[in-house]
Design an enzyme around this catalytic site. Structure first.
Site, PDB file in Angstrom:
ATOM      1  N   GLU B  60       0.808  -1.217   0.000  1.00 37.54           N
ATOM      2  CA  GLU B  60       0.000   0.000   0.000  1.00 37.54           C
ATOM      3  C   GLU B  60       0.842   1.269   0.000  1.00 37.54           C
ATOM      4  O   GLU B  60       0.433   2.295  -0.561  1.00 37.54           O
ATOM      5  CB  GLU B  60      -0.958   0.007   1.202  1.00 37.54           C
ATOM      6  CG  GLU B  60      -2.223  -0.809   1.006  1.00 37.54           C
ATOM      7  CD  GLU B  60      -2.019  -2.305   1.203  1.00 37.54           C
ATOM      8  OE1 GLU B  60      -0.906  -2.716   1.573  1.00 37.54           O
ATOM      9  OE2 GLU B  60      -2.984  -3.075   0.980  1.00 37.54           O
ATOM     10  N   HIS B 129     -11.793  -4.706   9.173  1.00 39.71           N
ATOM     11  CA  HIS B 129     -12.251  -4.575   7.782  1.00 39.71           C
ATOM     12  C   HIS B 129     -13.595  -3.878   7.692  1.00 39.71           C
ATOM     13  O   HIS B 129     -14.317  -4.065   6.704  1.00 39.71           O
ATOM     14  CB  HIS B 129     -12.380  -5.953   7.127  1.00 39.71           C
ATOM     15  CG  HIS B 129     -11.100  -6.534   6.628  1.00 39.71           C
ATOM     16  ND1 HIS B 129     -10.091  -6.934   7.453  1.00 39.71           N
ATOM     17  CD2 HIS B 129     -10.645  -6.786   5.372  1.00 39.71           C
ATOM     18  CE1 HIS B 129      -9.088  -7.410   6.741  1.00 39.71           C
ATOM     19  NE2 HIS B 129      -9.399  -7.330   5.472  1.00 39.71           N
TER      20      HIS B 129
HETATM   21  C1  LIG Z   1      -2.539  -4.411   4.283  1.00 36.55           C
HETATM   22  C2  LIG Z   1      -3.522  -5.254   3.562  1.00 36.55           C
HETATM   23  N1  LIG Z   1      -3.633  -5.150   2.238  1.00 36.55           N
HETATM   24  C3  LIG Z   1      -4.511  -5.894   1.561  1.00 36.55           C
HETATM   25  C4  LIG Z   1      -5.314  -6.792   2.216  1.00 36.55           C
HETATM   26  C5  LIG Z   1      -6.367  -7.570   1.458  1.00 36.55           C
HETATM   27  N2  LIG Z   1      -5.961  -8.946   1.328  1.00 36.55           N
HETATM   28  C6  LIG Z   1      -6.402  -9.897   2.161  1.00 36.55           C
HETATM   29  S1  LIG Z   1      -5.767 -11.381   1.844  1.00 36.55           S
HETATM   30  C7  LIG Z   1      -4.883 -10.774   0.550  1.00 36.55           C
HETATM   31  C8  LIG Z   1      -4.016 -11.681  -0.228  1.00 36.55           C
HETATM   32  C9  LIG Z   1      -2.924 -12.212   0.602  1.00 36.55           C
HETATM   33  O1  LIG Z   1      -2.154 -13.089  -0.128  1.00 36.55           O
HETATM   34  P1  LIG Z   1      -1.124 -14.065   0.567  1.00 36.55           P
HETATM   35  O2  LIG Z   1      -0.238 -13.308   1.483  1.00 36.55           O
HETATM   36  O3  LIG Z   1      -0.448 -14.831  -0.510  1.00 36.55           O
HETATM   37  O4  LIG Z   1      -1.991 -15.019   1.489  1.00 36.55           O
HETATM   38  P2  LIG Z   1      -3.067 -16.097   1.086  1.00 36.55           P
HETATM   39  O5  LIG Z   1      -4.387 -15.408   1.138  1.00 36.55           O
HETATM   40  O6  LIG Z   1      -2.720 -16.639  -0.239  1.00 36.55           O
HETATM   41  O7  LIG Z   1      -2.976 -17.115   2.166  1.00 36.55           O
HETATM   42  C10 LIG Z   1      -5.107  -9.422   0.382  1.00 36.55           C
HETATM   43  C11 LIG Z   1      -4.519  -8.598  -0.678  1.00 36.55           C
HETATM   44  C12 LIG Z   1      -5.173  -6.880   3.613  1.00 36.55           C
HETATM   45  N3  LIG Z   1      -5.918  -7.695   4.331  1.00 36.55           N
HETATM   46  N4  LIG Z   1      -4.267  -6.120   4.254  1.00 36.55           N
END
Ligand SMILES: Cc1ncc(C[n+]2csc(CCOP(=O)(O)OP(=O)(O)O)c2C)c(N)n1
Ligand SMILES: Cc1ncc(C[n+]2csc(CCOP(=O)(O)OP(=O)(O)O)c2C)c(N)n1
Ligand SMILES: [Mg+2]
Ligand SMILES: [Mg+2]
Lengths: 339, 326, 339, 326
Positions: B60, B129
């Site tokens: 971000e 959220h």
């Molecule tokens: C700071 C922040 N940015 C964006 C999000 C939205 N978000 C939730 S899960 C996710 C993807 C995360 O990917 P990864 O770290 O690969 O974990 P996975 O869900 O694949 O286990 C995003 C972008 C968030 N929760 N927090």
């Protein structure tokens, strides 16, 4: 490095006399202006904080001379050197430090935020790491618009441990942005040695591979070395081959800021680094290349005069007027948040 | 004239501005190929291509920093921060960079960008959220802050935000994405800094924002029908610039004022507006200024708990009725 | 990997039958509970969002079985698996997903924040990256107090590009903290492939050197591999030799969250990964080691019963009562911000 | 009894608590060997050693995150964020982690920590090193927020903060570090959530915080001496918990109220307090509620500009006089 004179035939090496004199002039200009800032501080004429680059001039000069017009610089609070190196008049820099109306930002920004858009100095940022992502954005604009300018972002060793560093480096690498990240490793953050708080020896270069970038550590006190490295990086960026991360080893001769007597340094360290003073090194270099004492003396005199005149102009300059207090918050020139 | 969801209005608003100005670019997490996690940006990638609509890493700070650098040098970026709660991981740009650069440089730099985000509660997502963070932005000098409550306002205010030369925080309410409204054909352009009187009334002013607007309107209808209380309902729409004229004008007429805020109690926009009224319209007032807010607690996840904690139509009706009868 | 049965003499290898059955049980428990969560979602009984680990069970099981009592886990919103793996009853997990009064946090936190302090599950965090520094703090406490527990912090591939990742890794390395960072690389963030937005192939492991750490990439679908890697890392941490960063290659069988049908996957990818389903792999492993079908069948039946009972208990459970709305904001149990 | 600077009071307060409780640990940038950039923590490293007083990298998220993890598991960390403006680079911990964890986990977790920081203007540092950010914290449910105005309050409130079982944001004012005050010998322990009436008065209540407290007091003296207006001056000290009883009690007596805020105008603590008064004490009031604040702009660096922009004694006197004579 041999101190023997270089044969005349080698004089026009890849750098050449004209550029060498430019590199010298830039370093001396920074040195004299910063030294003057220090003197003015002792006379209580510099207000707020200020962060000098005495001892680090070769980095600023080497990069700025390698830049083209239209290239953009993003600096930190320790940005006087980079601002001057892009051609911003000494008077405007000292004026800002003295918080006078002739300052670059008429005192509204202060020493930590030197900005001169017309010279490509897109700002000096005082929150560690903040400008690395911003520099990405400037480079993205160039890429998107098909402009050929390259953005350079200067920061310190300590900045490599903050989150924004990581985000910016990855972002720049993935988008292949024309941006050069220049870490001036002066061994210290404010008062704490970088090695005490960093997991690797070279806080920037030893992380280059984490972004798929080449590991580059250079002697930041030798303007020729800096200049050559910069030229290579600019070429790469202009060819669309993406960002570079360059770690320049250097040392600041004074404390972190005007408030700091720098007592935390081990004995002898400053002295050892002063032997490798970039200006001293460069005077010898000019001599090696057979560049005459008179050319050097002329530059020295020129700069001294410029800095003296700037000082007088600043001392004579009025304070900023009250009517700028609420201007330029918004693009309409004002600050109205309500009707 | 067509009926459009608030969600589709977002995409239409962005498309309108991207079609109009090639310097408008759009970046964020999962916004391009996937069309956004709220499906609010579907079709933009296909229409404007991979150079103008870009997926980013989960970074971000890089998103907002890059938007700023691009804005300073000639583009007009729209950056998406998926949930407004994540402003906390890139708050330096919102609080210290976007809004201060022009002032600090004595007007040398510019920062014409829009940060769009999904704001607010109602999705049972829990405390990290679901926040309503308009105050995080309103309190920072140098920003503009907008929060539309209807599809047509989404398009018009988004267009105004994109064309605005200053940094604008554009708060879309997650619980409104599915709501519908009539939207005229053709270009829509609204004006920042203008509140709207959605229901004129004599007895009291109710000031609301975003998801609280339909609730305030419903409460006003009930108050009129069931209690003979005729409320004027104002949709603030734009917190900065703030249309104090419309608000103060209404209070001068009704002599009573209520605010309905989704944000937690302390230092909400309602407090700011009420303190303006208490200063500048004190002698117009016939009684206490009453803020109806979410209590000052983190938000619970469970549907039944979340529903109980936000200001409801019932709570608004009850509070207004009780106060005016006192 | 050979599928021939292992000679009886080798049965008691470093892992051994008892631990293997534990690893199996843990994986099946997660699989069944998550599958049930998905069914309940289709019945509209799971509310809010939820993030399943179907297909990633070996990581959770391998680490949890390698942990000692008192070791601490920090998870993400995709934390059901890790919570279950530490022994938290299925009923409490499903109860929280269904936002009932029998949920782990009585519905106050929701599926993204599963926490069971008594099981060492110190929370599930929904802001990407936030818990990595927090895990450092838990490990710092152990180091400071001379406790022998180790902290494990689980996160996804996408998390490696946010600033907090960088700060935490450097911090942990410099302070030599007893913390294990486990990246579950399931190839995707929400809907975007990690390779599209990352400068290196292995988003965690290829950055280990940036923190002076060893590069470790493992097969995250093989619980034995995970378990052995975990044991090594815990030993190192308990010996005061600092943190580890482990990248586990795996894959999620379902979408990112309940809202996601996962249409962005290339054809055949899911099928290929399903051939390497961790539970399938482990059933074969047990067979290879001559562990009897009846032991396996008993576990399967056991788990099925537990999950069924939990489901019924959750369906029968009341909603959370209104009087918990304002409890536990502050340590005094209440929420008073004024007198 | 000894005279002590506000700066030295910080070190004494920390030392008092570290000596008392071995679980109290202290971390931050340049806080240990160098004694802090404001020299407010000199001597602690020498007294308590390198395991309890630790220098960190420039990693504010790691600092606050580590403090939280340690607090959750049994320590009582004090974390320093050098300038309060830097809260913006670690705001997730302040807004989303510290204050929500206990609630979200239904009381399972705890977070007994203190974040100390240098807040406020007056050092000619410019817009990114001079902010008064108490509202960034006050608006977040689940935090406690304290801002002392004198050396004795620094020690007593810091001790209370360290012993408090909840996360406390402790805002030290940079322009007060050099000020002096009498401090009793021995242990000092104050109470959060208590405002102090520093000057009783009949005609109007002036509410102030931190650097604005001495200014409000000086203004009150001038108002009494030169204009015959007798003001009651309240030092809020603790924004959360907020001592509304003391404030409302004072307004019930004086019937007029002014707040003096260093923070920029919008959504300040003054707005919150004024809106409470306008609701709960409306019928006590004889006239408008007036907030005296820094205008809603970024802060300029130049001494002459900075001095002109913060509320001054002159401005307070003038505003109170003019309002009461109206
Ligand atoms: C700071 C922040 N940015 C964006 C999000 C939205 N978000 C939730 S899960 C996710 C993807 C995360 O990917 P990864 O770290 O690969 O974990 P996975 O869900 O694949 O286990 C995003 C972008 C968030 N929760 N927090
Ligand atoms: C986010 C943030 N944290 C801390 C500071 C305070 N600070 C200013 S300069 C500095 C040291 C920076 O060190 P380095 O990056 O090596 O740059 P140098 O000053 O040596 O040029 C610190 C900690 C800051 N300005 N911003
Ligand atoms: Mg440095
Ligand atoms: Mg992933």
């Amino acid at each position: 490095m041999s101190k023997k004179p270089i044969p005349a035939a080698a004089l026009n090496d890849d750098i050449g006399e004209e550029t060498r004199l430019e590199l010298y002039r830039s370093q001396v200009n920074i040195r004299e202006a910063e030294q003057r800032a220090f003197d003015l501080f002792l006379q209580n004429l510099v207000k707020g904080t200020s962060h000098l680059s005495l001892g680090q001039e070769a980095v600023a000069a080497g990069f700025a001379v390698a830049m083209k017009k239209g290239d953009l610089s993003f600096c930190t609070y320790r940005g006087h050197a980079h601002t001057l190196a892009r051609g911003v008049p000494v008077e405007q820099v000292l004026g800002e430090l003295m918080q006078r109306d002739n300052g670059l930002m008429r005192g509204k920004g202060g020493s930590m935020h030197l900005t001169s858009e017309e010279h490509g100095v897109m700002g000096s940022y005082a929150i560690i790491g903040a400008h690395l992502p911003i520099a990405c954005g400037a480079a993205w604009r160039a890429q998107y618009k098909g402009h050929s300018d390259v953005t350079t972002c200067f920061f310190g060793d300590g900045t490599t441990n903050i989150g924004a560093f990581h985000e910016a480096l990855n972002f720049a690498a993935v988008w292949k942005l024309p941006v050069i990240f220049v870490c001036e490793n002066n061994l210290y953050m404010e008062y704490t040695p970088i090695r005490d708080v960093t997991a690797v020896e070279h806080p920037a270069a030893d992380r280059a591979s984490a972004y798929g970038l080449e590991r580059i550590v250079i002697d930041g006190n030798d303007a020729d070395v800096v200049y050559r490295t910069a030229m290579t990086a600019y070429e790469k960026a202009r060819a669309g081959k993406g960002p570079s991360l360059i770690e320049c080893m250097t040392y600041r001769h004074s404390g972190h800021s005007r408030a700091d007597p720098a007592k935390y340094r081990p004995e002898g360290e400053l002295e050892r680094w002063k032997e490798r003073d970039p200006i001293k090194i460069y005077r010898e270099r000019l001599k090696q290349f057979g560049i005459g004492d008179d050319a050097v003396a002329k530059i020295d005199a020129d700069i001294k005069r410029i800095v003296d005149e700037a000082t007088e102009a600043c001392k004579a300059a009025p304070n900023p007027p009250m009517d700028i207090l609420t201007t330029d918050v918004y693009a309409d020139g004002g600050w109205a948040w309500r009707n | 004239m067509a009926e459009l969801t608030y969600r589709d209005a977002v995409a239409r608003g962005i498309a309108q501005e991207m079609a109009r100005d090639p310097d408008v670019v759009f970046l964020g997490e999962d916004v391009a190929k996937a069309g956004g996690v709220f499906k609010a940006t579907v079709g933009l990638y296909e229409q404007f291509g991979p150079l103008r609509v870009r997926d980013t890493p989960i970074s971000e700070q890089a998103i907002l920093g890059a938007a700023m650098g691009a804005a300073m040098t000639g583009l007009k970026p729209i950056a998406e921060i998926m949930f407004s709660d994540f402003f906390a991981v890139c708050f330096d740009y919102i609080a210290n960079e976007f809004p201060k650069s022009r002032y600090m440089t004595n007007g040398q730099t510019k920062c014409p960008l829009v940060v769009r985000t999904g704001n607010g509660a109602g999705s049972r997502f829990g405390a990290q959220h679901s926040q309503s963070v308009e105050n995080w932005c309103m309190m920072i000098p140098g920003l503009k802050v907008v929060a539309p409550s209807s599809p047509v306002d989404v398009i018009g205010l988004l267009a105004a935000a994109v064309r605005d030369p200053d940094p604008v925080i554009f708060l879309e309410h997650k619980s409104l994405y599915g709501t519908k409204g009539e939207v005229p054909d053709g270009e829509i352009l609204d004006k920042l800094g203008t509140a709207k009187i959605l229901r004129p009334g004599r007895d009291a002013t109710i000031i609301a924002l975003a998801l609280m607007v339909p609730r305030a309107l419903a409460a006003a209808e009930r108050l009129a029908a069931e209690h003979g209380i005729d409320c004027e309902v104002i949709d603030v729409r734009s917190l900065v610039p703030l249309d104090t004229q419309t608000i103060l004008g209404s209070v001068a007429k009704t002599h009573r004022c209520f605010s309905v805020e989704e944000n937690p109690r302390l230092c909400g926009w309602g407090a700011e507006i009420m303190s303006i009224i208490a200063d500048e319209a004190f002698y117009d007032l016939d009684g206490p200024l009453v803020r109806i807010t979410t209590p000052h607690i983190p938000l619970p996840a469970a549907d039944i708990l979340e529903d109980a904690i936000l200001p409801t139509v019932d709570r608004i009706v009850e509070r207004v009725r009780r106060t005016l009868k006192a």
